[in-house]
Motif scaffolding. Structure first.
Motif, PDB file in Angstrom:
ATOM      1  N   LEU A 264       0.829  -1.203   0.000  1.00 58.40           N
ATOM      2  CA  LEU A 264       0.000   0.000   0.000  1.00 58.40           C
ATOM      3  C   LEU A 264       0.865   1.256   0.000  1.00 58.40           C
ATOM      4  CD1 LEU A 264      -2.856  -0.951   2.496  1.00 58.40           C
ATOM      5  CD2 LEU A 264      -3.033  -0.664   0.019  1.00 58.40           C
ATOM      6  N   GLY A 265       2.004   1.217   0.715  1.00 54.50           N
ATOM      7  CA  GLY A 265       2.915   2.350   0.695  1.00 54.50           C
ATOM      8  C   GLY A 265       3.498   2.583  -0.687  1.00 54.50           C
ATOM      9  N   ALA A 292       9.342   1.918   5.359  1.00 57.78           N
ATOM     10  CA  ALA A 292      10.442   1.431   4.523  1.00 57.78           C
ATOM     11  C   ALA A 292       9.951   0.871   3.196  1.00 57.78           C
ATOM     12  CB  ALA A 292      11.238   0.377   5.289  1.00 57.78           C
ATOM     13  N   ALA A 293       8.839   1.377   2.668  1.00 54.48           N
ATOM     14  CA  ALA A 293       8.266   0.816   1.442  1.00 54.48           C
ATOM     15  C   ALA A 293       9.215   0.970   0.257  1.00 54.48           C
ATOM     16  CB  ALA A 293       6.929   1.490   1.136  1.00 54.48           C
ATOM     17  N   VAL A 295      12.516   1.473   0.285  1.00 52.62           N
ATOM     18  CA  VAL A 295      13.709   0.648   0.480  1.00 52.62           C
ATOM     19  C   VAL A 295      13.395  -0.814   0.192  1.00 52.62           C
ATOM     20  CG1 VAL A 295      15.452  -0.079   2.147  1.00 52.62           C
ATOM     21  CG2 VAL A 295      14.580   2.268   2.187  1.00 52.62           C
ATOM     22  N   TRP A 296      12.244  -1.257   0.642  1.00 52.95           N
ATOM     23  CA  TRP A 296      11.826  -2.643   0.395  1.00 52.95           C
ATOM     24  C   TRP A 296      11.669  -2.916  -1.097  1.00 52.95           C
ATOM     25  CZ3 TRP A 296       7.112  -4.247  -1.749  1.00 52.95           C
ATOM     26  CH2 TRP A 296       6.887  -5.623  -1.717  1.00 52.95           C
ATOM     27  N   LEU A 297      11.085  -1.955  -1.833  1.00 53.32           N
ATOM     28  CA  LEU A 297      10.855  -2.141  -3.260  1.00 53.32           C
ATOM     29  C   LEU A 297      12.174  -2.224  -4.019  1.00 53.32           C
ATOM     30  CD1 LEU A 297       8.713  -2.327  -5.480  1.00 53.32           C
ATOM     31  CD2 LEU A 297       8.804   0.150  -5.697  1.00 53.32           C
ATOM     32  N   LYS A 298      13.206  -1.489  -3.561  1.00 55.96           N
ATOM     33  CA  LYS A 298      14.502  -1.525  -4.241  1.00 55.96           C
ATOM     34  C   LYS A 298      15.254  -2.835  -3.982  1.00 55.96           C
ATOM     35  CE  LYS A 298      15.492   3.431  -4.513  1.00 55.96           C
ATOM     36  NZ  LYS A 298      16.440   4.514  -4.120  1.00 55.96           N
ATOM     37  N   ASN A 299      15.033  -3.436  -2.821  1.00 56.45           N
ATOM     38  CA  ASN A 299      15.826  -4.597  -2.428  1.00 56.45           C
ATOM     39  C   ASN A 299      15.125  -5.931  -2.634  1.00 56.45           C
ATOM     40  OD1 ASN A 299      17.865  -2.842  -1.577  1.00 56.45           O
ATOM     41  ND2 ASN A 299      17.011  -2.693   0.485  1.00 56.45           N
TER      42      ASN A 299
END
Length: 486
Positions: A264-265, A292-293, A295-299
């Motif tokens: 959702l973020g 941390a949406a 950061v999570w999407l990049k990793n």
């Protein structure tokens, strides 16, 4: 090289708009070196038919072209939102067209938006296009037979020299009939800006949002909940405080409610970038977040289709991520938890209050459920105060709404009239009025599907060749346990 059919006018246009002077060389030196002397001599002899630049066009010597439409109702569309970089390019090309005499200012009831398309030769979006799709739908097309490609190839049997020639800005050569020029009017972002400036002068209340300043770096705040997403773009005002510029919120769609909080973020920031594209395109900006949406999407590994699209869209922007406490993100948090309505009913004034008072008294509309406010009978229904329309004014309301808003359909008419006006069976009267409008019947396409064509089944020479199935429903009306029978 581009073939240009026109007389040699040696027309010069100011170079401040980027138009090449016609007195300059027509053919680039690297092309001249590759051509033989006879070809060069031929090109020099007919140099007047070659275009010096894309604005150096002529006119085909035929009868003025007519634009025949299937409907007499004007088509008008709003301008598309553009970024600051795109707006500069659009304004530049519009000025070029005006300076070259290829377009002129218009007060037409038709209007179509412009956009920039990607031009492969120059590797950037600088091809000005006018979106005439809505006009093309109602155009009467001319049936022109196209030659067969095989027949054309057969005629090239003995050919030894092949050349490629193209018209420079081909559509600009076609002369339009005077009666049809208004149908090709288009709107630009410059005109929208002028309208916006006029609107600011007409406002009587103090503005809440700050005007966007392209010289200041934008900052994006976003948030999401299980109900909606919210985002706000801020810039520093004169005292140095962050001030909101535009805001955005929307409710989640049914399938989006199944997303986890991290997804959702990501959805909220993707939605914000779409909404604020015209402010963020080509600029370095800061995204403030309390989760941390990003950061999570990049990793995250093995991105699924939806996450991959979001990641790809984020890579198109130049941004930095800065952590902010949730208490500093109250605006976006509020927007995500209390989304604004997606459909807002606008007030429509179809009658004068004086005539309403007069006809209400003449028609004797007094009823216990009506209230009188300022000598006008009002009905409160679903938290809306509606004017009770007497019988003698009902057709006028329908007529004014239908003509003022360019013959809308039944549902749009209900949305226009219902919030402010009331009389018994109002929806039924609106439906009957629209169905009996002569203009709508003549010009609007029927949405009802065509009935199937009944055909006889040919005889068979053996059993079980054909299998016929039919369905009939409605048996529950007769206390049957079956709704459908085949």
């Amino acid at each position: 090289m581009s073939l240009h059919i026109q007389e040699n006018t040696n027309k010069k246009v100011d170079q401040q708009y980027g138009i090449v002077n016609t007195s300059e060389e027509i053919f680039p030196p690297f092309i001249v070196k590759q051509l033989s002397p006879p070809i060069l001599s031929l090109l020099s002899e007919y140099s007047h038919v070659f275009s010096k630049n894309k604005y150096d066009v002529g006119k085909i010597r035929i009868e003025p072209t007519r634009i025949n439409l299937t409907s007499d109702l004007p088509v008008s569309q709003r301008a598309y939102r553009t970024s600051a970089i795109e707006e500069v390019e659009i304004n530049k090309q519009v000025k070029n067209l005006l300076a070259a005499g290829l377009s002129k200012e218009s007060n037409s009831s038709y209007s179509f938006p412009v956009t920039l398309a990607y031009k492969r030769e120059e590797m950037k979006k600088n091809w000005l296009c006018i979106d005439y799709r809505k006009l093309n739908v109602i155009c009467k097309s001319d049936a022109e037979p196209l030659p067969q490609i095989d027949t054309l190839l057969d005629k090239l049997t003995n050919a030894k020299i092949f050349s490629t020639l193209d018209l420079a800005s081909g559509y600009w050569h076609i002369h339009l009939h005077e009666k049809d020029k208004e149908k090709l009017a288009f709107v630009t972002s410059e005109e929208c800006q002028e309208a916006f400036e006029l609107l600011k002068k007409k406002l009587v209340t103090k503005p809440v949002l700050q005007l966007y300043d392209p010289k200041l770096p934008p900052r994006v705040f976003y948030d999401a909940s299980q109900v909606a997403t919210g985002a706000i773009l801020k810039q520093h005002d004169s005292p140095g405080n962050l001030h909101p510029v535009p805001c955005h919120s929307r409710t989640l769609r049914s399938y989006e409610k199944n997303y986890c909080i991290t997804e959702l973020g990501c959805l909220a920031i993707e939605d914000a970038l779409d909404k604020f594209y015209c402010y963020l395109h080509g600029k370095n900006f800061i995204i403030h977040t309390d989760n941390a949406a990003l950061v999570w999407l990049k990793n995250v590994k093995n991105l699924r289709a939806r996450l991959f699209r979001w990641s790809l869209k984020l890579s198109m922007f130049d941004y930095e991520v800065k952590y902010s406490k949730g208490t500093a993100n109250v605006e976006a948090d509020m927007l995500s938890r209390h989304p604004t309505a997606q459909y807002i009913q606008h007030s429509v004034h179809l009658l004068q209050l004086d005539e309403v008072k007069t006809h209400q008294n003449l028609d004797n509309l007094y009823n216990s459920k009506y209230k009188e406010i300022n000598d006008v009978l009002i009905l409160k229904k679903k938290n809306l105060f509606k004017i009770v329309v007497p019988f003698s004014l009902r057709r006028k309301v329908l007529q004014n709404a239908h003509e003022q808003f360019r013959h809308p359909g039944t549902q749009k008419m209900i949305n226009l009239i219902n919030p402010q006006y009331y009389w018994p069976h109002i929806n039924q009267d609106i439906s009957v009025f629209v169905k009996h409008c002569d203009v709508c019947q003549l010009n609007k396409k029927k949405r009802q599907k065509r009935f199937g064509l009944l055909q006889t089944v040919p005889p068979s020479d053996r059993p079980s060749v054909y299998l016929s199935i039919d369905a009939v429903g409605g048996f529950n009306y007769y206390n049957s346990t079956k709704n459908t029978c085949t």
